[in-house]
Design a protein around this motif. Structure first.
Motif, PDB file in Angstrom:
ATOM      1  N   PRO A 235     -38.874 132.295  80.250  1.00 47.33           N
ATOM      2  CA  PRO A 235     -38.763 130.443  79.779  1.00 47.33           C
ATOM      3  C   PRO A 235     -37.913 129.932  79.246  1.00 47.33           C
ATOM      4  O   PRO A 235     -36.640 130.403  78.627  1.00 47.33           O
ATOM      5  CB  PRO A 235     -40.245 131.195  79.100  1.00 47.33           C
ATOM      6  N   GLY A 236     -37.459 128.578  79.593  1.00 51.28           N
ATOM      7  CA  GLY A 236     -36.720 127.652  79.281  1.00 51.28           C
ATOM      8  C   GLY A 236     -35.401 127.909  80.001  1.00 51.28           C
ATOM      9  O   GLY A 236     -34.532 126.661  79.657  1.00 51.28           O
ATOM     10  N   ILE A 237     -34.687 129.055  80.515  1.00 60.14           N
ATOM     11  CA  ILE A 237     -34.169 128.761  81.754  1.00 60.14           C
ATOM     12  C   ILE A 237     -33.959 128.828  82.994  1.00 60.14           C
ATOM     13  O   ILE A 237     -34.784 129.282  83.835  1.00 60.14           O
ATOM     14  CB  ILE A 237     -33.381 130.158  81.573  1.00 60.14           C
ATOM     15  N   GLY A 238     -33.737 127.860  83.154  1.00 61.01           N
ATOM     16  CA  GLY A 238     -33.883 127.383  84.859  1.00 61.01           C
ATOM     17  C   GLY A 238     -32.457 127.407  86.069  1.00 61.01           C
ATOM     18  O   GLY A 238     -32.254 127.998  85.418  1.00 61.01           O
ATOM     19  N   GLY A 239     -32.883 126.732  87.502  1.00 66.95           N
ATOM     20  CA  GLY A 239     -31.687 127.524  87.648  1.00 66.95           C
ATOM     21  C   GLY A 239     -29.759 126.737  87.342  1.00 66.95           C
ATOM     22  O   GLY A 239     -29.316 127.452  87.322  1.00 66.95           O
ATOM     23  N   ILE A 240     -29.925 125.756  86.849  1.00 69.59           N
ATOM     24  CA  ILE A 240     -28.319 125.519  86.409  1.00 69.59           C
ATOM     25  C   ILE A 240     -28.008 126.236  85.158  1.00 69.59           C
ATOM     26  O   ILE A 240     -26.982 126.585  84.782  1.00 69.59           O
ATOM     27  CB  ILE A 240     -28.403 124.072  85.857  1.00 69.59           C
ATOM     28  N   VAL A 241     -29.037 126.578  83.552  1.00 73.33           N
ATOM     29  CA  VAL A 241     -28.855 126.714  82.818  1.00 73.33           C
ATOM     30  C   VAL A 241     -27.925 128.276  83.129  1.00 73.33           C
ATOM     31  O   VAL A 241     -26.991 128.682  83.226  1.00 73.33           O
ATOM     32  CB  VAL A 241     -29.953 127.217  81.928  1.00 73.33           C
ATOM     33  N   ALA A 242     -29.250 128.700  84.406  1.00 74.09           N
ATOM     34  CA  ALA A 242     -28.006 130.127  84.887  1.00 74.09           C
ATOM     35  C   ALA A 242     -27.252 130.281  85.003  1.00 74.09           C
ATOM     36  O   ALA A 242     -26.456 131.206  84.913  1.00 74.09           O
ATOM     37  CB  ALA A 242     -29.375 130.356  85.530  1.00 74.09           C
ATOM     38  N   CYS A 243     -27.321 129.168  86.178  1.00 70.19           N
ATOM     39  CA  CYS A 243     -25.368 129.301  86.518  1.00 70.19           C
ATOM     40  C   CYS A 243     -24.675 128.756  85.400  1.00 70.19           C
ATOM     41  O   CYS A 243     -23.641 129.615  85.279  1.00 70.19           O
ATOM     42  CB  CYS A 243     -25.534 128.292  87.735  1.00 70.19           C
ATOM     43  N   GLY A 244     -25.192 128.155  84.221  1.00 72.15           N
ATOM     44  CA  GLY A 244     -24.129 127.600  83.898  1.00 72.15           C
ATOM     45  C   GLY A 244     -23.304 129.453  82.737  1.00 72.15           C
ATOM     46  O   GLY A 244     -22.328 129.629  82.188  1.00 72.15           O
ATOM     47  N   ILE A 245     -24.542 130.308  82.691  1.00 73.76           N
ATOM     48  CA  ILE A 245     -24.281 130.963  81.843  1.00 73.76           C
ATOM     49  C   ILE A 245     -23.095 132.132  82.743  1.00 73.76           C
ATOM     50  O   ILE A 245     -22.380 133.202  82.032  1.00 73.76           O
ATOM     51  CB  ILE A 245     -26.033 132.182  81.883  1.00 73.76           C
ATOM     52  N   LEU A 246     -23.368 132.384  84.065  1.00 80.22           N
ATOM     53  CA  LEU A 246     -23.038 133.045  85.125  1.00 80.22           C
ATOM     54  C   LEU A 246     -21.597 132.925  84.677  1.00 80.22           C
ATOM     55  O   LEU A 246     -20.519 133.451  84.743  1.00 80.22           O
ATOM     56  CB  LEU A 246     -23.647 133.177  86.476  1.00 80.22           C
ATOM     57  N   SER A 247     -21.492 131.289  85.262  1.00 77.56           N
ATOM     58  CA  SER A 247     -19.953 131.186  85.182  1.00 77.56           C
ATOM     59  C   SER A 247     -19.102 130.729  84.114  1.00 77.56           C
ATOM     60  O   SER A 247     -17.287 131.002  83.611  1.00 77.56           O
ATOM     61  CB  SER A 247     -19.710 129.820  85.783  1.00 77.56           C
ATOM     62  N   GLU A 248     -19.774 130.850  82.911  1.00 78.45           N
ATOM     63  CA  GLU A 248     -19.202 130.436  81.588  1.00 78.45           C
ATOM     64  C   GLU A 248     -18.943 131.492  80.508  1.00 78.45           C
ATOM     65  O   GLU A 248     -18.314 132.173  80.502  1.00 78.45           O
ATOM     66  CB  GLU A 248     -20.021 129.128  81.003  1.00 78.45           C
ATOM     67  N   LEU A 249     -19.514 133.013  80.587  1.00 76.46           N
ATOM     68  CA  LEU A 249     -20.057 133.998  79.900  1.00 76.46           C
ATOM     69  C   LEU A 249     -19.464 135.255  80.695  1.00 76.46           C
ATOM     70  O   LEU A 249     -19.031 136.218  80.452  1.00 76.46           O
ATOM     71  CB  LEU A 249     -21.444 133.736  79.035  1.00 76.46           C
ATOM     72  N   GLY A 250     -19.691 134.696  82.123  1.00 71.30           N
ATOM     73  CA  GLY A 250     -19.142 135.921  83.251  1.00 71.30           C
ATOM     74  C   GLY A 250     -20.231 136.959  82.455  1.00 71.30           C
ATOM     75  O   GLY A 250     -21.810 136.497  82.809  1.00 71.30           O
ATOM     76  N   ASP A 251     -19.998 138.441  83.295  1.00 69.66           N
ATOM     77  CA  ASP A 251     -21.156 139.296  83.225  1.00 69.66           C
ATOM     78  C   ASP A 251     -21.482 139.301  82.092  1.00 69.66           C
ATOM     79  O   ASP A 251     -20.599 140.295  80.683  1.00 69.66           O
ATOM     80  CB  ASP A 251     -20.510 140.330  83.878  1.00 69.66           C
ATOM     81  N   LEU A 252     -22.981 139.527  80.903  1.00 68.63           N
ATOM     82  CA  LEU A 252     -23.176 139.805  79.702  1.00 68.63           C
ATOM     83  C   LEU A 252     -22.735 140.983  79.376  1.00 68.63           C
ATOM     84  O   LEU A 252     -22.971 141.074  78.119  1.00 68.63           O
ATOM     85  CB  LEU A 252     -24.588 139.103  79.291  1.00 68.63           C
ATOM     86  N   ARG A 253     -22.947 142.236  80.027  1.00 72.58           N
ATOM     87  CA  ARG A 253     -22.577 143.365  79.926  1.00 72.58           C
ATOM     88  C   ARG A 253     -22.039 143.523  79.274  1.00 72.58           C
ATOM     89  O   ARG A 253     -21.320 144.928  78.249  1.00 72.58           O
ATOM     90  CB  ARG A 253     -23.181 144.266  80.798  1.00 72.58           C
ATOM     91  N   ARG A 254     -20.413 142.910  78.836  1.00 73.14           N
ATOM     92  CA  ARG A 254     -19.047 142.770  78.433  1.00 73.14           C
ATOM     93  C   ARG A 254     -19.245 142.641  76.902  1.00 73.14           C
ATOM     94  O   ARG A 254     -18.738 143.352  75.825  1.00 73.14           O
ATOM     95  CB  ARG A 254     -18.021 142.397  79.166  1.00 73.14           C
ATOM     96  N   PHE A 255     -20.568 142.294  76.514  1.00 75.85           N
ATOM     97  CA  PHE A 255     -20.647 141.854  75.507  1.00 75.85           C
ATOM     98  C   PHE A 255     -21.292 143.316  74.269  1.00 75.85           C
ATOM     99  O   PHE A 255     -22.613 143.869  75.048  1.00 75.85           O
ATOM    100  CB  PHE A 255     -21.798 140.869  74.701  1.00 75.85           C
ATOM    101  N   ASN A 256     -21.001 143.577  73.028  1.00 78.14           N
ATOM    102  CA  ASN A 256     -21.350 145.255  73.205  1.00 78.14           C
ATOM    103  C   ASN A 256     -22.679 144.485  72.161  1.00 78.14           C
ATOM    104  O   ASN A 256     -23.529 145.762  71.976  1.00 78.14           O
ATOM    105  CB  ASN A 256     -20.415 146.000  71.938  1.00 78.14           C
ATOM    106  N   SER A 257     -23.242 143.718  71.304  1.00 76.85           N
ATOM    107  CA  SER A 257     -24.687 143.613  70.478  1.00 76.85           C
ATOM    108  C   SER A 257     -24.668 141.516  71.041  1.00 76.85           C
ATOM    109  O   SER A 257     -23.533 141.434  71.588  1.00 76.85           O
ATOM    110  CB  SER A 257     -24.330 143.972  69.123  1.00 76.85           C
TER     111      SER A 257
END
Length: 352
Positions: A235-257
């Motif tokens: 909730p709160g994350i729509g299509g555009i915010v999801a696209c922003g996370i994918l493009s700007e942060l990349g694969d979130l699995r690379r973050f340890n914590s």
């Protein structure tokens, strides 16, 4: 080349201050301080220089992240060199070096820090995600232009004393309101021509913004389908915010914590401690400002649609609203990382 042989090779450290028209380069070895020189902005020319003057050296290069992107970095890595792209704020400057800045000094500092092993590279995205990022940032530019032209139109109406009807006086510009603007008349045709020009520009940006937004969502649905729909389940994350996370942060699995991710986004508190005194300085100024703003905006929507977030918000009611929404954004960030790592879609109302 054998690893043991590589370890015993002489080492070359190249610091580069990159600009559009020329590069200032400083080369130093593990034994000598080296020299500085200027060269055209061509990676292959630097390769030829190294092959001629420093054959059989183990080469490491570094330059500051900036407008020239990652092309040089990818070329250096293709030559078999170790290449770092560093945040300019991470380059340590001693005493008077803070008050003296030239391209030559910058190249020397980068080479020195590289040689001493104090530099850490930023995460360089793969080309596919880098080009996706360019489309997302283009959309963000269009949003700014869209808001600006709407402000100009309202400013013109205010200047000429034209009152907007109460039914239209809001942020949503319906088609009915647009037709009302088209039908406005002024005392002389020049003011009407000004408004017509602005309305044409408004409609052009509106159409382009919709097109780019659709392209962005369609690309992420096709190429990052799993992560895109996982993010949209929150909730709160729509299509555009999801696209922003994918493009700007990349694969979130690379973050340890969560702490690691919050520090990158800029939703971590700054702390000042001296002796027994400890003071929290608020959120750190070092941040990915675009994504941080998206998470803060998404938090308001999450409060409206998710009872868990709403309960968390109400628990802090009475404090500074800005501080509360930052807490909610941090919780939303934590939730986002958990959903991606577990790969389980979020269920509204379930505490996580």
């Amino acid at each position: 080349m054998d690893t043991q042989l590589t370890a015993h090779l002489p080492k070359l450290y190249i610091g580069i201050d990159i600009h559009k028209r020329s590069w200032k380069v400083h080369c130093s070895t593990d034994l000598f301080s080296g020299k500085s020189f200027s060269m055209p902005p061509e990676p292959n020319q630097l390769q030829n220089f190294v092959d001629k003057h420093f054959p059989d050296h183990k080469v490491s290069t570094a330059y500051e992240a900036g407008c020239c992107g990652y092309y040089a970095h990818r070329c250096f890595e293709s030559y078999g060199w170790k290449s770092l792209v560093v945040n300019p704020a991470d380059i340590h400057r001693k005493g008077k070096e803070r008050f003296t800045k030239t391209d030559r000094i910058d190249a020397q500092l980068i080479s020195r820090e590289l040689k001493d092993g104090r530099l850490q590279s930023i995460t360089v995205p793969e080309k596919q995600r880098e080009e996706l990022r360019s489309l997302f940032r283009r959309r963000n530019d269009l949003v700014k232009d869209f808001r600006r032209v709407k402000s100009y139109i309202k400013m013109q109406l205010l200047y000429f004393g034209v009152k907007i009807p109460d039914e239209f006086d809001n942020d949503h510009w319906s088609h009915k309101f647009r037709y009302w603007l088209d039908d406005l008349e002024f005392s002389f045709p020049t003011a009407k021509a000004t408004l017509d020009s602005r309305m044409r520009y408004f409609r052009f940006i509106d159409q382009d913004l919709r097109l780019v937004s659709n392209q962005l969502r369609a690309y992420c649905r096709k190429h990052y389908k799993k992560d895109y729909y996982l993010l949209k389940s929150i909730p709160g994350i729509g299509g555009i915010v999801a696209c922003g996370i994918l493009s700007e942060l990349g694969d979130l699995r690379r973050f340890n914590s969560v702490k690691h991710l919050a520090g990158y986004v800029g939703l971590a508190p700054g702390i000042y401690q001296s002796g027994a005194n400890t003071k929290t300085l608020g959120i750190t100024p070092r941040a990915h400002r675009l994504i941080r703003s998206y998470f803060v905006e998404a938090s308001w929507q999450a409060i409206r649609t998710d009872p868990v977030m709403q309960s968390y918000y109400r628990k802090h009611v009475g404090k500074d609203v800005k501080k509360i929404i930052i807490k909610v954004a941090r919780k939303l960030l934590s939730r986002t990382l958990a959903i991606i790592k577990t790969e389980i879609p979020y269920e509204i109302g379930v505490i996580k």
